[in-house]
Design an enzyme around this catalytic site. Structure first.
Site, PDB file in Angstrom:
ATOM      1  N   ILE A  33       0.865  -1.175   0.000  1.00 21.85           N
ATOM      2  CA  ILE A  33       0.000   0.000   0.000  1.00 21.85           C
ATOM      3  C   ILE A  33       0.908   1.232   0.000  1.00 21.85           C
ATOM      4  O   ILE A  33       2.079   1.152   0.361  1.00 21.85           O
ATOM      5  CB  ILE A  33      -0.980   0.036   1.200  1.00 21.85           C
ATOM      6  N   ASP A  34       0.372   2.360  -0.418  1.00 25.24           N
ATOM      7  CA  ASP A  34       1.179   3.563  -0.577  1.00 25.24           C
ATOM      8  C   ASP A  34       1.717   4.083   0.753  1.00 25.24           C
ATOM      9  O   ASP A  34       1.157   3.810   1.820  1.00 25.24           O
ATOM     10  CB  ASP A  34       0.354   4.675  -1.242  1.00 25.24           C
ATOM     11  N   LYS A  35       2.785   4.858   0.672  1.00 26.45           N
ATOM     12  CA  LYS A  35       3.439   5.425   1.848  1.00 26.45           C
ATOM     13  C   LYS A  35       2.446   6.109   2.786  1.00 26.45           C
ATOM     14  O   LYS A  35       2.437   5.853   3.995  1.00 26.45           O
ATOM     15  CB  LYS A  35       4.509   6.440   1.400  1.00 26.45           C
ATOM     16  N   THR A  59      -0.799   5.872   2.898  1.00 27.19           N
ATOM     17  CA  THR A  59      -2.006   5.104   3.187  1.00 27.19           C
ATOM     18  C   THR A  59      -1.709   4.226   4.392  1.00 27.19           C
ATOM     19  O   THR A  59      -0.656   3.599   4.456  1.00 27.19           O
ATOM     20  CB  THR A  59      -2.403   4.223   1.976  1.00 27.19           C
ATOM     21  N   ARG A  88      -7.199   5.922  -5.642  1.00 24.13           N
ATOM     22  CA  ARG A  88      -6.934   7.346  -5.848  1.00 24.13           C
ATOM     23  C   ARG A  88      -7.240   7.752  -7.296  1.00 24.13           C
ATOM     24  O   ARG A  88      -7.831   8.811  -7.557  1.00 24.13           O
ATOM     25  CB  ARG A  88      -5.474   7.646  -5.488  1.00 24.13           C
TER      26      ARG A  88
END
Length: 348
Positions: A153-155, A157, A258
């Site tokens: 998962i993104d930084k 998030t 997103r």
């Protein structure tokens, strides 16, 4: 003779390591290679890119080029250096982990916002992988040679990630993610009033041709430039100018929620990369602007949390499902919007 020597030098890159590789999109207008690379490499400076080209480290279609080479549609641009990328030089780091569940073959981690999952350009330490290899020995490598990682998962998030501790668990879990039998649900605060109570977003996702740090939906004749992606959503709460939604993933493309939510006109709240860090809905009153700024301070990241994760256990075959509490920064922001919505009679 000289030409043959130069050709030989161009192809003799066996001792070099690929750090970046990009293919110029169909609509690419001729552009200097140093400017082209600056558009696609995060934190790159023109001086560094030019120096790399002068040192013979920039290749187009497997031949070294000078900084003033004009990149054209279809060109394959690579940066090759004498040392491996820093993300492959993994260093164990004593970083605390919030472990939700653990057994002999896997563990569930609740990742805080701000922690990068794996090392990459500009983030070579302090990542989840640095922490994992400190706390656990002999984690299996995934297809990208990243220990233990089944997904990411993104930084900025927050939320749940499953980590494999054995080769068998890695194979079994990766297969579930690939065949879409795992369950992944996120909560997101998005700009605007989402009209339908629930919906399905289908749209191929790929790299933005002019900004590689973003992804976008490709449609029509351009659809082949992206990979199929499906996001299902349902509305949890309405606050007028923003909406809290639950998003269920059928696929796992980079930035999927997103990109998909922006595509339907509902960019994530305070998502800087996709333009959600400015007021997209609401009034022009100074008090409202101040209110939103205060919300941004409470939640200084995109409003996205990986809340639920479900899968079949690789050994017992039992169906497991885990949920994590909404992090405090997101709770504080939501409460602020709840109070604001109660005091407003009409919304745009």
């Amino acid at each position: 003779m000289q030409e043959k020597e130069e050709q030989s030098q161009d192809n003799n890159n066996d001792d070099l390591y690929e750090h970046y590789s990009f293919v110029a999109a169909k609509g690419q207008e001729p552009l200097r290679v140093d400017k082209f690379l600056m558009n696609f490499i995060e934190n790159a400076t023109r001086n560094k890119v030019q120096q790399a080209a002068k040192n013979g480290n920039v290749y187009v279609n497997d031949k070294t080029v000078k900084p003033n080479y004009k990149v054209k549609a279809g060109d394959e641009v690579k940066v090759l250096l004498e040392h491996p990328p820093h993300e492959y030089l993994l260093t164990p780091e004593d970083i605390p982990l919030d472990i939700v569940y653990e057994d002999e073959v896997l563990l569930l981690v609740n990742k805080p916002a701000g922690m990068v999952v794996h090392p990459g350009h500009g983030n070579y330490s302090g990542t989840l992988i640095n922490a994992l290899i400190y706390h656990f020995e002999n984690l299996p490598q995934n297809s990208s040679e990243r220990p233990g990682l089944v997904h990411r998962i993104d930084k900025d998030t927050s939320g749940l990630l499953v980590v494999a501790k054995t080769e068998q668990a890695m194979t079994h879990l990766a297969s579930q993610f690939f065949h879409k039998t795992s369950e992944r649900k996120y909560i997101a605060l998005v700009w605007g009033n989402v009209e339908d109570d629930k919906g399905r977003i289908e749209g191929n996702i790929g790299r933005h041709p002019k900004n590689r740090l973003q992804n976008m939906v490709f449609e029509g004749e351009d659809a082949e430039r992206g990979k199929p992606a499906v996001t299902n959503y349902r509305v949890l709460e309405r606050f007028g100018y923003v909406t809290l939604v639950e998003c269920s993933l059928e696929t796992g493309r980079t930035h999927q929620i997103r990109v998909h939510m922006k595509h339907i006109g509902h960019t994530l709240f305070n998502d800087e990369r996709y333009g959600g860090d400015r007021i997209l809905k609401g009034t022009s009153f100074t008090k409202y602007k101040q209110f939103v700024e205060n919300c941004f301070k409470l939640l200084p990241r995109q409003a996205l949390h990986a809340q639920t994760l479900g899968f079949e256990h690789p050994v017992t075959k039992k169906r497991l499902s885990f949920s994590s509490e909404t992090p405090q920064d997101m709770q504080d922001c939501l409460e602020k919007w709840r109070n604001y919505a109660k005091n407003q009679k009409d919304f745009l």
